[in-house]
Enzyme design. Structure first.
Site: not given
Ligand code: GLN
Length: 537
Positions: A358, A409, A144, A19, A513, A511, A385, A194
């Site tokens: 993804g 894709e 870091e 951490g 997030e 994104h 995304c 350690p």
């Molecule tokens: N694979 C998708 C693209 O390239 C979505 C990318 C993602 O989810 N970050 O558009």
């Protein structure tokens, strides 16, 4: 030095995953709350130029900064703790260091000299460290060093900071070393050996740590602390306990109790100043620890075996949960396990569903089934995304009746490419750093759910993708009940889709997030969790 930025170097020993990122972020938070401007830099010893080409199974999520850098996930923690943007300069890898040195060599800039690890690689490391300090004029830069001291890969970094210590002068740097004090259940003892060995490795490399942060499962008594102080040449007060916490957000308060900030400020010869102002932080913690209800959100992704793969989404849900005074139980669901027959059973008990980002074909059909279930069962849905792209494909297949609709894709030859490669991506052949990356503006249409969530029309969100909504289909989607509620004002790229007749169904090409922080929970997640909460009653 032309500036008086002070540096804190954080290293780790004994094992990885202790951490360091959270300790660095916590120290930074405390210094910031005492009025100092602080930033954190992560040095990663691997040879990839950046983590953008890494599979999330390797080091977890790839975090994206406002300026479009693909970085280590620790930068996400830094932003969530400090509420300050980081940049490309905040994450440096061995690959990037070597790339600069080799490019310089090819340009002939070493004037015929033999190029070596010392001084050329170490000089480049030092230059990168100082760059963060000089450009932005921070009071304190916390750097870091990834990995564990003693690793072959870390050596040039440790050597570089050893040199820097002398260049910076005695009160301009401090060394924090994080180690583990394991508990042996059989003998009921905490073991300091350690740590002693780890400090010995530091000493072999010419560095005496100023502060030792000891990660432990049990409280350290004064005898243990004394022993560590004696064997490792540090003051008793500089032996800091870092006990396992119920939430990472509690760690700054634990470090405050251990006076980590004061010890560092003293070492850096900086005024201790006022008591830290941690009011908003404590308010957040108060809400986090006292939820009034619980909601269950299914996070459908394909890297779920490693929770770090979706760390920013998980943390955003924690922030949004606290804002809504409810505890969000995030249930990770592997998209490859979902099919038409079992989807209702798997997702039936979820109050809300997120389909994760993804790449590639694996697990996509399960994600599309999850979207269909969310849409038909009126379960609040957030697609991020690739999750948004799956929502578009699902709608095309099951509402527009294009059974073979897909993203190019997944199936290049699909008759209905509702998601297609962006025009400016078409000539690109190299993979690293070539996606549409970083912050772009989006215009939100008034009166939409997205507008309700953000309560403004112009937003900036971060991107990381190559494919996009195919605008040739936009009218048809709109006529059938899925609208584009957010568009890029310059290119008309679809940024947000939603289904107005559904209680809460939003897909975003960006994104969100990456921008949720403790003091600034992301409005989209906050509104989503609000809808999820409604769905429990
Ligand atoms: N694979 C998708 C693209 O390239 C979505 C990318 C993602 O989810 N970050 O558009």
């Amino acid at each position: 030095m032309p500036h008086n930025t002070k540096y804190v170097f954080v290293t780790g020993g004994v094992t990885s995953s202790l951490g360091k990122g959270i300790i660095s972020a916590s120290l930074a938070k405390l210094l910031q709350s005492r009025g100092y401007s602080v930033t954190i830099q992560k040095l990663d010893p691997y040879i990839n130029v950046d983590p953008g080409t890494l599979n999330p199974y390797e080091h977890g999520e790839c975090y994206v900064t406002e300026d479009g850098a693909e970085t280590d996930l620790d930068l996400g923690h830094y932003e969530r703790f400090l509420n300050v943007h980081t940049t490309q300069a905040n994450n440096v890898t061995t690959g990037r260091i070597y790339q600069s040195v080799i490019n310089k060599e090819r340009r002939g800039e070493y004037l015929g000299k033999t190029v070596q690890v010392i001084p050329h690689i170490t000089d480049e490391i030092k230059r990168r460290i100082k760059l963060v300090g000089t450009r932005n004029k921070f009071d304190v830069v916390i750097t870091e060093i990834g990995g564990t001291v003693g690793d072959i890969e870390s050596l040039p970094y440790v050597e570089a900071v050893r040199q820097l210590k002398y260049e910076l002068g005695p009160t301009n740097s401090a060394f924090v070393h994080l180690t583990l004090v394991p508990y042996l259940a059989a003998s009921g003892e905490l073991k300091t050996k350690p740590t002693q060995h780890s400090v010995k490795v530091m000493l072999e490399n010419g560095i005496q740590p100023d502060v030792l942060v000891l990660r432990t499962e049990h409280e350290l008594n004064v005898d243990i602390r004394k022993k560590v102080a004696l064997f490792c040449n540090v003051n008793l007060e500089s032996v800091i306990e870092s006990i396992d916490a119920s939430t990472i957000y509690h760690v700054p308060l634990l470090m405050l109790k251990e006076r980590l900030d004061i010890i560092i400020l003293k070492k850096l010869n900086l005024p201790i100043g006022n008591e830290p102002d941690l009011k908003p932080w404590k308010q957040f913690l108060g809400k986090l620890k006292d939820p009034k209800s619980v909601v269950k959100i299914g996070l459908v992704g394909k890297y779920v075996e490693l929770p770090d793969a979706y760390i920013s989404i998980m943390e955003s849900l924690i922030h949004a949960g606290a804002t809504n005074q409810c505890r969000v139980e995030t249930v990770s669901i592997h998209s490859e396990t979902i099919n038409r027959e079992n989807v209702a059973k798997i997702l039936g008990e979820m109050n809300g569903i997120i389909v994760a980002p993804g790449f590639g074909r694996r697990g996509v059909e399960g994600k599309i089934e999850a979207v269909k279930y969310a849409r038909e069962s009126n379960t609040p849905f957030l697609g991020i995304c690739l999750g948004m792209q799956c929502a578009v494909i699902e709608f095309a297949r099951n509402v527009l009746n294009f059974p073979d609709a897909n993203s190019t894709e997944m199936v290049r030859s699909t008759k209905h490419p509702v998601i297609d490669l962006m025009e400016d991506q078409k000539g690109i052949t190299t993979k690293g750093g070539t996606m549409r990356l970083g912050a772009y503006p989006c215009e939100i249409e008034k009166g939409t759910r997205a507008f309700e969530a953000y309560n403004k029309t112009t937003i900036q969100e971060r991107h990381r993708h190559r494919y996009e909504f195919n605008n040739e289909y936009l009218e048809e989607f709109k006529m059938n009940g899925m609208i584009a509620s957010g568009l890029n004002p310059e290119t008309d790229l679809v940024e947000i889709i939603e289904i107005p007749s559904h209680p809460w169904f939003i897909g975003v090409q960006f994104h969100p997030e990456y921008k949720s922080t403790v003091v600034n929970p992301h409005p989209l997640f906050v509104d989503f969790v609000k809808a999820v909460k409604k769905n429990t009653t």
